[in-house]
Scaffold this active site. Sequence first.
Site, mmCIF file in Angstrom:
data_model
loop_
_atom_site.group_PDB
_atom_site.id
_atom_site.type_symbol
_atom_site.label_atom_id
_atom_site.label_comp_id
_atom_site.label_asym_id
_atom_site.label_seq_id
_atom_site.Cartn_x
_atom_site.Cartn_y
_atom_site.Cartn_z
ATOM 1 N N ASP A 162 40.479 35.481 31.670
ATOM 2 C CA ASP A 162 39.518 35.291 32.762
ATOM 3 C C ASP A 162 38.466 34.230 32.441
ATOM 4 O O ASP A 162 37.258 34.484 32.533
ATOM 5 C CB ASP A 162 38.826 36.617 33.106
ATOM 6 C CG ASP A 162 39.794 37.765 33.277
ATOM 7 O OD1 ASP A 162 40.878 37.532 33.846
ATOM 8 O OD2 ASP A 162 39.496 38.890 32.831
ATOM 9 N N GLU A 221 41.385 38.445 44.191
ATOM 10 C CA GLU A 221 40.338 38.632 43.189
ATOM 11 C C GLU A 221 39.894 37.265 42.656
ATOM 12 O O GLU A 221 40.298 36.222 43.153
ATOM 13 C CB GLU A 221 40.850 39.513 42.041
ATOM 14 C CG GLU A 221 42.109 38.991 41.379
ATOM 15 C CD GLU A 221 42.736 39.999 40.427
ATOM 16 O OE1 GLU A 221 42.080 40.989 40.070
ATOM 17 O OE2 GLU A 221 43.896 39.789 40.034
#
Length: 490
Positions: free
Chosen positions: A15, A184
């Site tokens: 991420d 997301e």
Amino acid sequence: MRIVPNPVLPGCHPDPSVCRVGEDYFLVTSTFSYHPGIPVHHSRDLVTWRLVGHVLDGESWLPLEGNTVSHGVWAPTIRHHDGVFYVVFTVVRGDEGATTYVATTTDPSGRWTVPTPLEADGIDPSLFFDQDGRAWFTAARDAVAPDATGPGEIWMRELDLGSLTLVGPTRILWHGALTGQWVEAPHIYERDGRYHLIGAEGGTGRNHAVTAATSDSVTGPYTTDPRSPLLTHRHLGSGEAVQYVGHADLVESPDGEAWALLLGVRPVAGHHTLGREVLLVPVEWDEHGPVLAPGAGRVQGVLPGLPDTASGPADWVSLRGPVVSEVADGAVTLHPQPVPLSGRGIPAFLGRRQDMHGFVFETLLATEHIGEHDAGVVALQDENTFLAARVRRRADGCVVRVTGRMGGAEVTRTEVPVAGDVVLRIRSDGRSYEFVAGTSDGEHLLAAFPHTALSTETAGGFVGVLLGVVNEAPEDAGPLTFRGVRYDAP
């Protein structure tokens, strides 16, 4: 645009989020239940990264006892505005739900503030500073809009920078580009007066993808970019060197070049043990928005086979909180705790991310110092999947054996008597993990396991393997020093 060697940050660094200040780039990544949390890496070229600090350490640390390894700190975003660095992130605590926080600093290599909780649903928070100075917070959550076109949604509120609170109405921006997929990882960018919302869809596995939407206003409405997905490897087949590509953040260099940092994995025979790593691809902007990996449509620069080099000095981490330890000159001194690796407390464990397929990780223990200790070297995925070669004292002397858990089931191999100094070694060629004891009478192979035993595909969760040392014993048993700790290519 040039092809860069990938990954630019190997090992479990999922991420990625990046910002630039002048000629300096700063990168943060997820750390789940590792301590310290949210490493801050610095670079001048987006290719070579150096660890300069952590957002969550010391007074800024948030306790994580009770968590699984894959819960904890998820998907931070780093941004800079008017001399201040902001990091927003979510802490997931299993059945207790999730809390989103913001931390700030004027020096990303120094101390960060104690995180401030935000009134924010969901995960994957992000910040966007518009040209008028207003700050906009976005995140992903389960869809609540009655007209939702997907199971998830990206929502927005304004962040008041004085009070660090969310203010004003909640705006639902987008339900994603892919039918039936949860959207997301939102990030917003402005280009020539138009706003571009980048997201991720398809889950965290092989169907992962970068998607996008656009709007004439920062608050929407946003319309799906019909070119979505902008980047994915799901169509390239199981033989592709990099899989699971997605979760992108864009940045522009001082000379105007655009780049995307994103995550991906390098599987071996369909299983990956290194976790999700940081990749770099060039970006071009056209009249429709960003084009990721133009002319190629894929991540390039990944060498075939399993050539690896370590990423640099270790970022030693413990689980769920700090441990009493000293690390210096190739030695690790670790004070004991009676907390098992299979529990959800803070064991006496220190590890570093495995960032090479083939490696040797070893240390030397003096058996004369082994009392009530159960100590040795560990290859750890999480509390349900780990393997260790440990020394412990029996009535007639010390023994070394391999123990652990695989899928939650206990693993034990035959004990081998040892005396004097013993070298404990984990080695791998990328396809197996071997546990070895070296004594005065030679080398003893204690056990070998296929790499699939420690892969994320087998264990589940979101992390890669940590290679480390453990000292499980009553607190009054005394510290142990692991000498000659070495991690290197085989």
